[in-house]
Write a protein that holds these residues in place. Structure first.
Motif, short mmCIF file in Angstrom:
data_model
loop_
_atom_site.label_atom_id
_atom_site.label_comp_id
_atom_site.label_asym_id
_atom_site.label_seq_id
_atom_site.Cartn_x
_atom_site.Cartn_y
_atom_site.Cartn_z
N HIS A 68 20.03 55.64 135.98
CA HIS A 68 19.89 55.17 137.35
C HIS A 68 20.60 56.13 138.29
O HIS A 68 21.30 57.04 137.84
CB HIS A 68 20.46 53.76 137.51
CG HIS A 68 21.93 53.65 137.22
ND1 HIS A 68 22.43 53.60 135.93
CD2 HIS A 68 23.01 53.63 138.05
CE1 HIS A 68 23.75 53.52 135.98
NE2 HIS A 68 24.13 53.55 137.27
N VAL A 69 20.41 55.92 139.58
CA VAL A 69 21.11 56.69 140.61
C VAL A 69 21.67 55.73 141.65
O VAL A 69 21.20 54.59 141.78
CB VAL A 69 20.19 57.73 141.31
CG1 VAL A 69 19.66 58.75 140.33
CG2 VAL A 69 19.05 57.05 142.04
N HIS A 70 22.66 56.21 142.36
CA HIS A 70 23.17 55.53 143.55
C HIS A 70 22.83 56.47 144.71
O HIS A 70 23.46 57.51 144.87
CB HIS A 70 24.68 55.30 143.43
CG HIS A 70 25.05 54.48 142.24
ND1 HIS A 70 24.89 53.11 142.19
CD2 HIS A 70 25.53 54.84 141.03
CE1 HIS A 70 25.27 52.67 141.02
NE2 HIS A 70 25.66 53.69 140.28
N PRO A 71 21.79 56.14 145.49
CA PRO A 71 21.29 57.06 146.51
C PRO A 71 22.28 57.37 147.64
O PRO A 71 22.14 58.39 148.30
CB PRO A 71 20.07 56.35 147.08
CG PRO A 71 19.78 55.21 146.21
CD PRO A 71 20.99 54.93 145.38
N ALA A 72 23.27 56.51 147.83
CA ALA A 72 24.18 56.71 148.96
C ALA A 72 25.64 56.68 148.54
O ALA A 72 26.52 56.32 149.33
CB ALA A 72 23.91 55.66 150.03
N GLY A 73 25.94 57.02 147.29
CA GLY A 73 27.34 57.00 146.86
C GLY A 73 27.57 57.65 145.52
O GLY A 73 26.63 58.09 144.85
N GLN A 74 28.82 57.71 145.15
CA GLN A 74 29.26 58.33 143.90
C GLN A 74 29.70 57.25 142.92
O GLN A 74 30.28 56.24 143.32
CB GLN A 74 30.43 59.27 144.19
CG GLN A 74 31.03 59.91 142.96
CD GLN A 74 32.06 60.96 143.32
OE1 GLN A 74 31.73 61.95 143.96
NE2 GLN A 74 33.30 60.74 142.91
#
Length: 117
Positions: free
Chosen positions: A47-53
């Protein structure tokens, strides 16, 4: 009144024979801190977090840390820290014989979450 600032990770371990459980330790607008307990054979899908780390601190066990959409992975074990910057694919498969336990810090808390196909 002062908000709690010190937590014991093991107090947040939740076992599941199905999928690992996302157990929130604490959350603010700045970050969400989560305890993960991943049993052998379990996984957290890419998965990804589009607006964070998302920063993982590995407390116990080992696994294969997924680093891209194609499923490439790197070994990950206790004592290591894995960092997925904004939009970087990450996930994990516990191919070991012991539970994989880690703390995840996602910042900001509203970083979003998108599964990767």
């Amino acid at each position: 009144m002062t908000a709690q600032r010190i937590f014991t990770a093991r107090d947040f371990i939740q076992l599941s024979d199905a999928d690992p459980i996302r157990s929130v330790v604490t959350q603010s607008p700045d970050a969400v801190v989560v305890m993960w307990h991943v049993l052998p054979g379990q996984r957290i899908p890419p998965h990804v977090h589009p607006a964070g780390q998302d920063t993982w601190t590995i407390l116990a066990g080992s696994g294969d840390y997924i680093v891209d959409a194609a499923g490439a992975s790197r070994p990950l074990s206790a004592g290591q820290v894995a960092i997925a910057q904004v939009g970087q694919v990450h996930g994990v498969i516990n191919n070991g014989s012991e539970p994989l336990q880690f703390i995840s810090v996602v910042a900001p808390a509203e970083a979003g979450y998108q599964l990767v196909d």
